[in-house]
Enzyme design. Structure first.
Site, PDB file in Angstrom:
ATOM      1  N   GLY A   1       0.844  -1.196   0.000  1.00  0.00           N
ATOM      2  CA  GLY A   1       0.000   0.000   0.000  1.00  0.00           C
ATOM      3  C   GLY A   1       0.878   1.244   0.000  1.00  0.00           C
TER       4      GLY A   1
ATOM      5  N   CYS B   1       5.736  -0.346   7.679  1.00  0.00           N
ATOM      6  CA  CYS B   1       5.418   0.870   6.931  1.00  0.00           C
ATOM      7  C   CYS B   1       6.658   1.336   6.184  1.00  0.00           C
ATOM      8  CB  CYS B   1       4.952   1.966   7.889  1.00  0.00           C
ATOM      9  SG  CYS B   1       4.512   3.499   7.058  1.00  0.00           S
ATOM     10  N   LEU B   2       6.464   1.694   4.928  1.00  0.00           N
ATOM     11  CA  LEU B   2       7.603   2.159   4.123  1.00  0.00           C
ATOM     12  C   LEU B   2       8.185   3.457   4.685  1.00  0.00           C
ATOM     13  CD1 LEU B   2       6.094   1.405   0.598  1.00  0.00           C
ATOM     14  CD2 LEU B   2       7.874   0.105   1.807  1.00  0.00           C
TER      15      LEU B   2
ATOM     16  N   HIS C   1      -4.594   1.393   7.718  1.00  0.00           N
ATOM     17  CA  HIS C   1      -3.224   1.908   7.831  1.00  0.00           C
ATOM     18  C   HIS C   1      -3.027   3.088   6.874  1.00  0.00           C
ATOM     19  CE1 HIS C   1       1.336   1.120   7.956  1.00  0.00           C
ATOM     20  NE2 HIS C   1       1.206   1.880   6.891  1.00  0.00           N
ATOM     21  N   GLU C   2      -3.510   2.953   5.653  1.00  0.00           N
ATOM     22  CA  GLU C   2      -3.334   4.017   4.652  1.00  0.00           C
ATOM     23  C   GLU C   2      -4.187   5.238   4.978  1.00  0.00           C
ATOM     24  OE1 GLU C   2      -0.896   3.543   2.965  1.00  0.00           O
ATOM     25  OE2 GLU C   2      -0.728   1.373   2.945  1.00  0.00           O
TER      26      GLU C   2
ATOM     27  N   HIS D   1      -2.561   7.409   7.338  1.00  0.00           N
ATOM     28  CA  HIS D   1      -1.564   8.306   6.720  1.00  0.00           C
ATOM     29  C   HIS D   1      -2.214   9.611   6.255  1.00  0.00           C
ATOM     30  CE1 HIS D   1       2.216   6.110   6.613  1.00  0.00           C
ATOM     31  NE2 HIS D   1       1.654   5.041   6.064  1.00  0.00           N
TER      32      HIS D   1
ATOM     33  N   GLN E   1       2.989   9.893   1.545  1.00  0.00           N
ATOM     34  CA  GLN E   1       4.299   9.238   1.690  1.00  0.00           C
ATOM     35  C   GLN E   1       5.271   9.648   0.580  1.00  0.00           C
ATOM     36  OE1 GLN E   1       2.368   5.177   2.387  1.00  0.00           O
ATOM     37  NE2 GLN E   1       4.230   5.020   3.621  1.00  0.00           N
TER      38      GLN E   1
HETATM   39  O1  GNR Z   1       3.933  -2.627   2.646  1.00  0.00           O
HETATM   40  C1  GNR Z   1       3.251  -2.473   3.661  1.00  0.00           C
HETATM   41  N1  GNR Z   1       2.903  -3.555   4.387  1.00  0.00           N
HETATM   42  C2  GNR Z   1       1.971  -3.512   5.414  1.00  0.00           C
HETATM   43  C3  GNR Z   1       1.903  -4.597   6.272  1.00  0.00           C
HETATM   44  C4  GNR Z   1       0.987  -4.608   7.291  1.00  0.00           C
HETATM   45  C5  GNR Z   1       0.124  -3.548   7.458  1.00  0.00           C
HETATM   46  C6  GNR Z   1       0.201  -2.459   6.632  1.00  0.00           C
HETATM   47  C7  GNR Z   1       1.104  -2.435   5.602  1.00  0.00           C
HETATM   48  S1  GNR Z   1       1.175  -1.058   4.540  1.00  0.00           S
HETATM   49  C8  GNR Z   1       2.860  -1.109   4.089  1.00  0.00           C
HETATM   50  C9  GNR Z   1       3.177  -0.055   3.061  1.00  0.00           C
HETATM   51  C10 GNR Z   1       2.947   1.299   3.674  1.00  0.00           C
HETATM   52  O2  GNR Z   1       3.711   1.845   4.426  1.00  0.00           O
HETATM   53  N2  GNR Z   1       1.817   1.888   3.398  1.00  0.00           N
HETATM   54  O3  GNR Z   1       1.522   3.069   3.971  1.00  0.00           O
HETATM   55 NI    NI Z   2       2.560   3.107   5.855  1.00  0.00          NI
END
Ligand code: GNR
Ligand code: NI
Length: 182
Positions: free
Chosen positions: A46, A101-102, A143-144, A147, A51
């Site tokens: 995601g 999270c990246l 999660h997104e 952000h 980001q």
């Molecule tokens: O790549 C991602 N893996 C992930 C694993 C578990 C819960 C959420 C994620 S999202 C993350 C990529 C990212 O930072 N998206 O904002």
């Molecule tokens: Ni993230």
């Protein structure tokens, strides 16, 4: 398609509240393509626009992307675009998931979130959709959407766990951006 640089914590850019997408323009379509390219290379499942430094309520997800930028035996790509996503309702049942999270590179921790969410959003052609979402898609989407509101998964942890992750991040960077050096 461009690979865009990904902002990492504690950059204040990640704390901005993103603004609604008012119009789906050709520039927005290009941004979406660039976000997919960036996410696949990272690799991640995601990516929210903030980001890559764009404070718009836009995110992309592809759960089929395990660790390569090519289609493989694991399955074909399933790119999903969510414009102006809104969580309308969530279930009372929460499930833990080991999140990463990246923008918090190489750090993982269990986060509890509702297991289902009713979500309304627009597709990349502007079509409005509303659905109950569950499973890994629900985890990733929440999660997104965090952000878009300036929230990172580490904000859901105890202060102790969050501080530990921040320390490890500082150490990993100090020990030489290992990924690129290796
Ligand atoms: O790549 C991602 N893996 C992930 C694993 C578990 C819960 C959420 C994620 S999202 C993350 C990529 C990212 O930072 N998206 O904002
Ligand atoms: Ni993230």
């Amino acid at each position: 398609m461009a690979i865009l640089p990904i902002y990492e914590t504690p950059d204040p850019v990640l704390r901005q509240i993103s603004s609604p997408v008012e119009e789906i323009t050709p520039e927005l379509q290009t941004l979406i393509d660039d976000m997919f390219a960036t996410m696949y290379v990272a690799p991640g499942i995601g990516l929210a626009a903030i980001q890559v430094g764009v404070p718009k309520r836009l995110l992309v997800i592809d759960l089929q992307e395990p660790e390569s930028d090519e289609e493989d035996a694991e399955g074909v790509k399933d790119p999903r675009v969510f414009i102006n996503p809104e969580i309308l309702e969530t279930s009372d049942v929460t499930v833990p998931y080991n999140e990463g999270c990246l923008s918090v590179p190489d750090q993982y921790a269990e986060v509890l979130r509702p297991d289902r969410a009713r979500v309304r959003w627009q597709e990349r052609d502007g079509t409005v959709r509303e659905e109950w979402i569950e499973g890994l898609l629900a985890v990733c989407l929440q999660h997104e959407i965090d952000h878009l509101n300036g929230i990172l998964f580490i904000d859901h942890l105890s202060r102790l766990k969050r501080d530990m992750i921040m320390k490890k991040l500082v150490k990993a960077r100090r020990d030489g951006g290992a990924k690129k050096a290796a």
